[in-house]
Enzyme design. Structure first.
Site, PDB file in Angstrom:
ATOM      1  N   ARG A  56       8.562 -11.611   2.830  1.00 51.97           N
ATOM      2  CA  ARG A  56       8.750 -10.568   1.959  1.00 51.97           C
ATOM      3  C   ARG A  56       8.455 -10.675   0.218  1.00 51.97           C
ATOM      4  O   ARG A  56       8.384  -9.753  -0.200  1.00 51.97           O
ATOM      5  CB  ARG A  56      10.274  -9.781   2.326  1.00 51.97           C
ATOM      6  CG  ARG A  56      10.233  -8.387   1.713  1.00 51.97           C
ATOM      7  CD  ARG A  56      11.549  -7.814   1.919  1.00 51.97           C
ATOM      8  NE  ARG A  56      12.485  -8.223   0.893  1.00 51.97           N
ATOM      9  CZ  ARG A  56      13.596  -8.641   1.183  1.00 51.97           C
ATOM     10  NH1 ARG A  56      14.219  -8.835   2.444  1.00 51.97           N
ATOM     11  NH2 ARG A  56      14.590  -9.022   0.052  1.00 51.97           N
ATOM     12  N   TYR A 109      -3.401  12.497  -7.439  1.00 52.07           N
ATOM     13  CA  TYR A 109      -3.140  12.623  -6.278  1.00 52.07           C
ATOM     14  C   TYR A 109      -1.889  13.146  -5.639  1.00 52.07           C
ATOM     15  O   TYR A 109      -1.007  12.996  -6.486  1.00 52.07           O
ATOM     16  CB  TYR A 109      -3.387  11.098  -5.812  1.00 52.07           C
ATOM     17  CG  TYR A 109      -3.043  10.999  -4.378  1.00 52.07           C
ATOM     18  CD1 TYR A 109      -3.980  11.204  -3.482  1.00 52.07           C
ATOM     19  CD2 TYR A 109      -1.844  10.393  -3.703  1.00 52.07           C
ATOM     20  CE1 TYR A 109      -3.934  10.965  -2.082  1.00 52.07           C
ATOM     21  CE2 TYR A 109      -1.749  10.050  -2.278  1.00 52.07           C
ATOM     22  CZ  TYR A 109      -2.813  10.479  -1.646  1.00 52.07           C
ATOM     23  OH  TYR A 109      -2.611  10.101  -0.188  1.00 52.07           O
ATOM     24  N   ASP A 181      -4.715   5.363 -12.036  1.00 52.43           N
ATOM     25  CA  ASP A 181      -5.035   5.264 -10.572  1.00 52.43           C
ATOM     26  C   ASP A 181      -6.647   5.234 -10.644  1.00 52.43           C
ATOM     27  O   ASP A 181      -7.154   6.300 -10.777  1.00 52.43           O
ATOM     28  CB  ASP A 181      -4.509   6.561  -9.864  1.00 52.43           C
ATOM     29  CG  ASP A 181      -4.903   6.498  -8.399  1.00 52.43           C
ATOM     30  OD1 ASP A 181      -5.721   5.671  -7.881  1.00 52.43           O
ATOM     31  OD2 ASP A 181      -4.172   7.239  -7.673  1.00 52.43           O
ATOM     32  N   LYS A 206      -8.950   2.603   0.491  1.00 51.19           N
ATOM     33  CA  LYS A 206     -10.078   3.292  -0.012  1.00 51.19           C
ATOM     34  C   LYS A 206     -11.445   2.228  -0.235  1.00 51.19           C
ATOM     35  O   LYS A 206     -11.775   1.576   0.709  1.00 51.19           O
ATOM     36  CB  LYS A 206     -10.258   4.182  -1.079  1.00 51.19           C
ATOM     37  CG  LYS A 206      -8.815   5.168  -0.894  1.00 51.19           C
ATOM     38  CD  LYS A 206      -8.594   6.109   0.299  1.00 51.19           C
ATOM     39  CE  LYS A 206      -7.050   6.648   0.254  1.00 51.19           C
ATOM     40  NZ  LYS A 206      -6.685   7.325  -0.672  1.00 51.19           N
TER      41      LYS A 206
HETATM   42  C1  LIG Z   1      -5.378   7.716  -1.042  1.00 53.09           C
HETATM   43  C2  LIG Z   1      -4.968   7.771  -2.475  1.00 53.09           C
HETATM   44  C3  LIG Z   1      -3.634   7.387  -2.956  1.00 53.09           C
HETATM   45  C4  LIG Z   1      -2.538   6.900  -1.932  1.00 53.09           C
HETATM   46  O1  LIG Z   1      -3.101   5.691  -1.398  1.00 53.09           O
HETATM   47  P1  LIG Z   1      -2.415   5.299   0.324  1.00 53.09           P
HETATM   48  O2  LIG Z   1      -3.248   4.155   0.524  1.00 53.09           O
HETATM   49  O3  LIG Z   1      -2.957   6.532   1.219  1.00 53.09           O
HETATM   50  O4  LIG Z   1      -0.925   5.309   0.195  1.00 53.09           O
HETATM   51  C5  LIG Z   1      -3.449   7.221  -4.333  1.00 53.09           C
HETATM   52  N1  LIG Z   1      -4.384   7.806  -5.031  1.00 53.09           N
HETATM   53  C6  LIG Z   1      -5.459   8.114  -4.663  1.00 53.09           C
HETATM   54  C7  LIG Z   1      -6.579   8.671  -5.732  1.00 53.09           C
HETATM   55  C8  LIG Z   1      -5.787   8.155  -3.331  1.00 53.09           C
HETATM   56  O5  LIG Z   1      -7.092   8.755  -3.111  1.00 53.09           O
END
Ligand SMILES: *Cc1c(COP(=O)(O)O)cnc(C)c1O
Length: 388
Positions: A56, A109, A181, A206
């Protein structure tokens, strides 16, 4: 057999291969690590040992993938989490105290919005959501209580872009932590840390993983800011699992190749569909018609794999085209090898009123495409037949 059957089966074969210098980093599928003696544990506690204690806290497979993400981001250090949201939650819990104000783009998001709007106020954090117009003058948005500034670029679903350098500079001048982000761009197309942003967060689910089969998140930046996030991760427990870290590390080896192909395919699709009689508008930052094409060209080296179409006939029109897609799958998420389409009114903007949609610049006819790695002619043909 000088020991019992169970003892023998449990201990035989373990710890024998420390001399095997494998070409790739194996999956260290272990929760715990063996120490020689009490002094070795003391050395670990004092930060003087290279040994590991508990997965962890840290795990070699996870650290291997973290080194790759840090290299991709041009960061001193990166930390991996079990999801993008776990990364964001841990980052914010590490950085904020009760009474702190967070300036956040209103176009953000959905999960980030709910974290800042619904959860963090319970701990005394004060979120302030600002419009795209306000983000054009970030200097004016920072008050004496502002501790952190959270933004995205490009923004879902219309891929609007904000001036990353200007926000970073405004934050540096006021000693506010800036966080981008960077999920939609990936570090191949946009390098926020080099533009002066303090921390980069991404959903590794992604483009970083890119095969739609791992849920993960990352925060990267300088040691000084990453260490508090690391201490929070040790306590909050959001670290990535070693199996997932292995898959992510493997995928990261082809990130530049994949993103280059996403960029090329998306540009091909956007250019081919722009001007189609049933399409009112194509949003792609690489097209001169995009409202933020100029700033995108300045701060991005590629325009990404996301394309948004606004089709004729509003919601019914978009649903009709959506249902006719064949190669392109009807699914959420993005950044994978396979092209997918989602309708913002059914996903990210579900339940929003007409006023809320208008304020966010989102129409009922919008279709969001994540362009994959297929042959671009097949994607264009699929969209053309679906548009009818
Ligand atoms: C998918 C996404 C997130 C969240 O990520 P997860 O892996 O689904 O928790 C945050 N910001 C953006 C722009 C996203 O597309």
């Amino acid at each position: 057999m000088d020991k019992g059957f169970s003892t023998t089966l449990i201990h035989s074969g373990e710890g024998r291969f420390t001399h095997a210098t494998s070409l790739t980093t194996p999956i260290f599928e272990t929760t715990s690590y063996v120490f020689e003696n009490a002094d070795a544990i003391r050395q670990y506690n004092e930060g003087k040992s290279r040994n590991f204690l508990y997965s962890r806290y840290e795990n070699p497979t996870v650290m291997s993938a973290e080194a790759k993400v840090a290299a991709a981001d041009g960061a001193e250090r990166a930390l991996l989490f079990g999801s993008g949201m776990a990364a964001s939650t841990t980052l914010l819990m590490a950085m904020l105290n009760a009474g702190d104000e967070v300036v956040c783009s209103a176009a953000v998001y959905g999960g980030t919005f709910h974290l800042l709007n619904d959860f963090l106020p319970r701990f005394g954090v004060v979120p302030r959501f600002v419009s795209l117009e306000e983000l054009a003058c970030p200097e004016r948005l920072i008050t004496d209580r502002t501790r952190l500034f959270w933004f995205e670029s490009p923004i879902n679903p219309h891929l609007r872009c904000v001036d990353v350098r200007r926000i970073a500079t405004a934050c540096r001048a006021r000693r506010v932590v800036s966080v981008i982000d960077n999920t939609f761009a990936s570090p191949i197309n946009q390098r926020p840390l080099e533009m002066g942003v303090d921390l980069s967060m991404q959903s590794a689910s992604k483009y970083l993983n890119g095969h739609s089969d791992v849920t993960a998140g990352v925060v990267s930046g300088p040691d000084e800011l990453i260490e508090p996030v690391n201490l929070a991760r040790r306590k909050l427990g959001g670290i990535l699992d070693p199996q997932a870290a292995y898959a992510l590390g493997r995928a990261l080896k082809t990130l530049p190749l994949r993103v280059a192909r996403h960029n090329g395919n998306a540009m091909a699709v956007a250019s081919a569909i722009e001007g189609h009689p049933r399409v009112k508008r194509v949003y792609y930052p690489g097209l001169p018609s995009h409202p933020d094409h100029a700033i995108a060209t300045q701060q991005m080296s590629g325009f990404g794999g996301m394309v948004c179409l606004d089709v004729d006939g509003g919601e019914a029109g978009a649903c009709r085209v959506f249902d006719r897609l064949s190669v392109i799958k009807r699914a959420v998420s993005l950044g994978g090898t396979e092209s997918v389409c989602s309708l913002p009114i059914l996903t990210s903007q579900w339940g929003h009123t007409d006023e809320q949609l208008a304020a966010a610049g989102i129409t009922k006819g919008m279709m969001r495409l994540s362009i994959g790695l297929e042959d671009p002619e097949d994607l264009i043909a699929d969209l053309t037949q679906a548009l009818g």
